[in-house]
Design a protein around this motif. Structure first.
Motif, PDB file in Angstrom:
ATOM      1  N   HIS A 121      -8.565  -3.304  10.720  1.00 19.39           N
ATOM      2  CA  HIS A 121      -8.593  -4.182  11.889  1.00 19.39           C
ATOM      3  C   HIS A 121      -9.985  -4.705  12.234  1.00 19.39           C
ATOM      4  O   HIS A 121     -10.116  -5.581  13.090  1.00 19.39           O
ATOM      5  CB  HIS A 121      -8.006  -3.460  13.099  1.00 19.39           C
ATOM      6  N   HIS A 122     -11.043  -4.166  11.589  1.00 17.15           N
ATOM      7  CA  HIS A 122     -12.390  -4.681  11.834  1.00 17.15           C
ATOM      8  C   HIS A 122     -12.636  -5.896  10.937  1.00 17.15           C
ATOM      9  O   HIS A 122     -12.209  -5.926   9.781  1.00 17.15           O
ATOM     10  CB  HIS A 122     -13.435  -3.598  11.553  1.00 17.15           C
ATOM     11  N   HIS A 123     -13.344  -6.856  11.442  1.00 15.25           N
ATOM     12  CA  HIS A 123     -13.566  -8.087  10.683  1.00 15.25           C
ATOM     13  C   HIS A 123     -14.590  -7.905   9.572  1.00 15.25           C
ATOM     14  O   HIS A 123     -14.462  -8.476   8.495  1.00 15.25           O
ATOM     15  CB  HIS A 123     -14.010  -9.211  11.633  1.00 15.25           C
ATOM     16  N   PRO A 155     -13.990   1.080   7.914  1.00 23.93           N
ATOM     17  CA  PRO A 155     -14.309   2.513   7.957  1.00 23.93           C
ATOM     18  C   PRO A 155     -13.151   3.368   7.448  1.00 23.93           C
ATOM     19  O   PRO A 155     -11.990   2.976   7.502  1.00 23.93           O
ATOM     20  CB  PRO A 155     -14.582   2.771   9.440  1.00 23.93           C
ATOM     21  N   VAL A 156     -13.518   4.542   6.928  1.00 27.14           N
ATOM     22  CA  VAL A 156     -12.528   5.484   6.388  1.00 27.14           C
ATOM     23  C   VAL A 156     -12.419   6.685   7.316  1.00 27.14           C
ATOM     24  O   VAL A 156     -13.432   7.235   7.765  1.00 27.14           O
ATOM     25  CB  VAL A 156     -12.928   5.930   4.964  1.00 27.14           C
ATOM     26  N   TYR A 198      -8.722  -6.703  19.609  1.00 23.69           N
ATOM     27  CA  TYR A 198      -8.819  -7.282  18.268  1.00 23.69           C
ATOM     28  C   TYR A 198      -7.896  -8.495  18.053  1.00 23.69           C
ATOM     29  O   TYR A 198      -7.841  -9.031  16.945  1.00 23.69           O
ATOM     30  CB  TYR A 198      -8.481  -6.216  17.217  1.00 23.69           C
ATOM     31  N   GLU A 199      -7.162  -8.869  19.099  1.00 26.51           N
ATOM     32  CA  GLU A 199      -6.223  -9.985  19.017  1.00 26.51           C
ATOM     33  C   GLU A 199      -5.170  -9.750  17.932  1.00 26.51           C
ATOM     34  O   GLU A 199      -4.800 -10.652  17.176  1.00 26.51           O
ATOM     35  CB  GLU A 199      -6.963 -11.308  18.776  1.00 26.51           C
ATOM     36  N   ILE A 200      -4.721  -8.501  17.863  1.00 27.46           N
ATOM     37  CA  ILE A 200      -3.707  -8.121  16.881  1.00 27.46           C
ATOM     38  C   ILE A 200      -2.432  -7.736  17.624  1.00 27.46           C
ATOM     39  O   ILE A 200      -2.428  -6.814  18.453  1.00 27.46           O
ATOM     40  CB  ILE A 200      -4.170  -6.937  16.012  1.00 27.46           C
ATOM     41  N   GLU A 238       0.036   0.738  11.230  1.00 27.29           N
ATOM     42  CA  GLU A 238       0.001  -0.480  10.418  1.00 27.29           C
ATOM     43  C   GLU A 238      -1.402  -1.000  10.122  1.00 27.29           C
ATOM     44  O   GLU A 238      -1.560  -1.882   9.273  1.00 27.29           O
ATOM     45  CB  GLU A 238       0.821  -1.581  11.082  1.00 27.29           C
ATOM     46  N   VAL A 239      -2.432  -0.473  10.776  1.00 26.62           N
ATOM     47  CA  VAL A 239      -3.797  -0.935  10.480  1.00 26.62           C
ATOM     48  C   VAL A 239      -4.490   0.003   9.491  1.00 26.62           C
ATOM     49  O   VAL A 239      -5.691  -0.092   9.284  1.00 26.62           O
ATOM     50  CB  VAL A 239      -4.648  -1.074  11.767  1.00 26.62           C
ATOM     51  N   CYS A 240      -3.706   0.896   8.886  1.00 25.63           N
ATOM     52  CA  CYS A 240      -4.281   1.894   7.971  1.00 25.63           C
ATOM     53  C   CYS A 240      -3.798   1.662   6.547  1.00 25.63           C
ATOM     54  O   CYS A 240      -2.631   1.327   6.306  1.00 25.63           O
ATOM     55  CB  CYS A 240      -3.897   3.306   8.415  1.00 25.63           C
TER      56      CYS A 240
END
Length: 838
Positions: free
Chosen positions: A254-256, A260-261, A296-298, A319-321
């Protein structure tokens, strides 16, 4: 290890091919050994990356240095270090890279000279001119680092295996959604005046890479992620996923500008819509869904799915993983997944050996390895080692020692009991059947018909069962204790006797099996026999199923199925002798239940009746049996009560010990046994032979002539190898005592560590082989001596007896580190000295 008393001679000679390559040129040099330490502590992938950074900057490659992947570096010439004895420190900064399993950050690596390794020590050992010492073990470790260094750089490695891409590059997804990878293993092995490389196929289970919703869909056997979107997850599915996904590394999307893990700690019960927190910026409560829309506008596609909790107390929508590739699955696999895995990995000997030869040519390429060339080590890459083995004659068995006509010799390790009466049939009067399923799935007529046939067959084979059992039904999700208590009460056809056994018919395997065994063994003191419902509904083979159940029930109730004729087991039948078997059971990774030690010992001159004990090791994952003294004293007491004499000879077969633990086990456990004998016996104690079994090895054999093998191409039962690939001075041997129904047979490696009974090679090999025909559970020779097999059964049974303090139902909320806080229930007195574990 005890000194080899010569080689065995009994049996029919046979030529065998083994999965070993010969080292034709022994390295005639010294090696330099350095330690490699990294601070702070980090995973192996990052340690390897740090090593390569240090090696490249300091030109280690020029010296063909070999890193073992853990903490040692070996080189044939001194490395260019300014201060090798005090240690050279190197600052290493790992930045962002394609491999997300490598942790970025700043590290300090220290390289320090330890010692110069003289390979002459290893040469002296394999030529039986010197003992095995720590220097010899380190020399073997160094050469193992050399043969594995290059291949581990090229391919995915996990544990001791390497996993090249599959030829078609199509992943094998098993049931439960995990991915099967097939690869190869190699290890340097010492032999008779020779070094060998043992090469084998191997397999491991990994998490499939991909978006976390897709991975979850595979784990839960969903047809698509759309099913997750509309139905969400049940509580049981969330619990299952918490086990499956714990400690899994995921990349966030989700980061532009970065990805990160994180490591998954657990799955939340609440969905992203319902999981709320206080947002300091907005000064209000906010759900995870709302936060991702605002921050994040998600707009989440799966707002009804739970979130994952990762390190630093961060909650993330599923869902962001993204699940990173190459992560090994370490948890227990369901039976259906194990069965699926076996279908892919079970191969006949001819195919197995061909795969190995292909790997030698295409993967390992020893003849083109610059590291092996740098130390002058040459390997014969074209020919697998052919050696001399022997096939021992099968023993004579009997169902009635007073009638010589009942004697027979099994063929290919098998026999049947059609129209046979066992040595000693037990009496069964008070019994009941509990069907843990609905009556519409298991009609009463079906159950009664099956139990009637079982009773007929059992009576024909020597048991005395005068009446049919009481049949009742119970809810498998209900109160198991209540159901079994009622069954015990209803079973009392003759009130002068206690309940003899409770038969439990199960619709499916699962936790109910462990609960039935725990309640029967520790609360009621009544043997139980579980039968899957599908066995009752089979159209064919009902008589065979009833016969198999009969063998177990007869043994549990004190009967005796088959014996060796008197002259077949030497002093075991002529002098008071106890045969011990011992094993230690460790729980899986991530499960902090303690290790359970189990010991089983024979009580009769036929080596068919056993009593077992178990104990909890206080030190997690300790291979030593901590309460060995108390267990052996108790079993000696039982032997004396049965026979009115203490044993004069003891054979102690020990399982569950790695090669690096041999000396430790000998130093502690043999010493404890001698201390017990000194305290229990008034005069001189018994003579002791202590033998370690190794099952988890990669040595395989195949007859060079197909006519010498069985229909699969495997060696026949009784095949023994005690030369060529074994060091002459060590008292050890490989024995394949069983016949395999599928795949490639695996022999057991027996190591005689201590021998006061003056066994010859033939004596211990033949006795060990013959004992393998005395399993009470079946009509075939098994792969290991029954005493060890029974100890394994007891240890596995005892794991169901463990209870957490303050929480008897679940350990999901507990961490994976630290010691366990709990207790283990004891077996009721009525079963303590019975073979309830069969």
């Amino acid at each position: 290890m005890a000194q080899r008393p010569g080689y065995g001679k009994e049996g029919r000679p046979i030529k065998l091919k083994t999965n070993y390559l010969k080292v034709v040129q022994f390295p005639n040099i010294s090696l330099y050994h350095y330690s490699f330490d990294v601070a702070p502590k980090i995973n192996k992938q990052t340690i390897n990356k740090i090593y390569y950074e240090v090696a490249n900057k300091n030109n280690f490659g020029k010296f063909f240095a070999a890193f073992d992947g853990n903490s040692s570096i070996y080189s044939s010439t001194p490395l260019p270090l300014a201060n090798e004895r005090k240690g050279n420190k190197f600052k290493v900064v790992i930045g962002s890279n394609g491999d997300k399993t490598i942790k970025k950050g700043s590290y300090e690596a220290t390289v320090k000279f330890i010692e110069t390794l003289s390979l002459d020590r290893l040469r002296n050992y394999i030529s039986s001119q010197g003992p095995i010492t720590s220097m010899v073990i380190t020399c073997l470790a160094a050469l193992n680092a050399y043969i594995n260094f290059n291949v581990r750089q090229k391919y995915l490695s996990s544990g001791k295996g390497i996993y090249p891409p599959s030829p078609k590059n199509i992943p094998i997804i098993l049931s439960s959604g995990v991915e099967l990878k097939q690869g190869f293993y190699q290890s340097l092995r010492p032999g008779c005046d020779q070094l060998f490389i043992n090469i084998d196929i191997c397999a491991a289970v990994f998490y499939p890479s991909g978006s976390l919703p897709e991975v979850i869909g595979k784990i839960l056997s969903k047809r698509s992620t759309e099913e997750l979107r509309f139905r969400g997850l049940s509580n049981s599915e969330i619990i299952l996923l918490s086990k499956y996904l714990k400690n899994l590394n995921v990349e966030t999307l989700h980061h532009h500008n970065r990805k990160p893990v994180y490591k998954i700690k657990r799955i939340t019960k609440e969905s992203a819509d319902n999981l709320k927190f206080y947002n300091d910026e907005k000064n209000s409560d906010m759900s995870i869904s709302e936060y991702f829309l605002t921050k994040y506008e998600i707009t989440l596609k799966f707002p009804n799915l739970p979130c994952i909790l990762v390190n630093r107390g961060i909650y993330l929508p599923i869902e962001v993983c993204y699940v990173l590739p190459g992560q090994r699955f370490e948890g227990p696999l369901p039976d259906i997944t194990l069965s699926d895995m076996i279908k892919h990995t079970c191969v006949k000997p001819q195919e197995r050996f061909q795969r190995i030869l292909n790997a030698v040519s295409d993967v390992f390429q020893h003849d083109r390895d610059p590291h092996l060339e740098s130390i002058g080590m040459e390997v014969d890459c074209k020919n697998m080692v052919v050696l001399n083995g022997r096939v021992l004659n099968p023993p004579r068995l009997t169902f009635n020692e007073k009638n010589r006509q009942s004697e027979f010799i099994p063929e290919n390790g098998r026999w049947n009991i059609v129209n046979k009466v066992v040595c000693q049939g037990a009496e069964l009067v008070n019994w009941a059947v509990v069907v843990f399923d609905q009556e519409r799935s298991a009609p009463q007529q079906l159950v009664k018909s099956f139990m009637k046939r079982f009773r007929e067959i059992a009576n024909q084979k020597g048991m005395n069962i005068p009446n049919d059992p009481y049949v009742m039904y119970a809810n498998p999700q209900g109160e198991i204790t209540t159901a079994l208590n009622i069954a015990c009460h209803k079973s009392l056809f003759n009130k002068n006797y206690p309940p003899h056994i409770i038969i439990c018919i199960l619709g499916a395997t699962g936790p109910i099996y462990g609960e039935i065994k725990r309640i029967g063994d520790t609360q009621l003191g009544v043997p139980t026999q579980c039968i899957l419902l599908k066995r009752l509904t089979r159209k064919n083979g009902i008589d065979q199923i009833c016969s198999n159940i009969f063998l177990k029930v007869n043994a549990k109730l004190g009967g005796q199925n088959v014996i060796l004729t008197n002259d077949q087991i030497g002093f075991v039948s002529s002098e008071p002798t106890m045969i011990f078997g011992a094993d230690v059971f460790h729980s899986g990774r991530g499960d902090n239940k303690p290790s359970i030690a189990a010991v089983c010992a024979s009580l009769d001159s036929k080596a068919t009746k056993y009593a077992g004990r178990f104990s909890v090791n206080r030190d997690p994952r300790n291979e030593i049996i901590e309460d060995l003294k108390g267990i052996v004293i108790d079993l000696l007491r039982v032997f004396y009560q049965r026979n009115q004499v203490l044993p004069r000879k003891i054979l102690f077969y020990r399982d569950g010990v790695g090669e690096n633990q041999f000396q430790h086990v000998k130093t502690y456990e043999v010493k404890v046994l001698k201390e017990v004998f000194a305290s229990v016996y008034r005069n001189s104690g018994p003579t002791l032979t202590f033998i370690i079994l190794q099952k988890r090895h990669h040595t395989r054999f195949m007859p060079t002539e197909p006519r010498e093998g069985d229909k699969l191409g495997n060696c026949r039962p009784g095949t023994v190898v005690d030369r060529t690939i074994l060091v002459e001075q060590e008292f050890d041997f490989f024995l394949q005592s069983h016949s395999s129904l599928q795949g490639t047979s695996r022999p057991i490696h027996y190591n005689v560590l201590h021998d006061e009974n003056d066994f010859t090679a033939d004596g211990i090999q033949t006795l060990t082989y013959r004992l393998c025909y005395l399993s009470a559970r079946c009509t075939l020779s098994i792969s290991q001596v029954p005493a060890v097999y029974y100890a394994h059964l007891i240890a596995n049974r005892a794991k169901h007896y463990f209870r957490w303090d303050g929480d008897e139902k679940s350990d999901l909320s507990r961490g994976s580190g630290g010691s366990s806080v709990g207790s283990i229930e004891e077996v009721k007195n009525g079963l303590t000295n019975a073979m309830f574990f069969i």
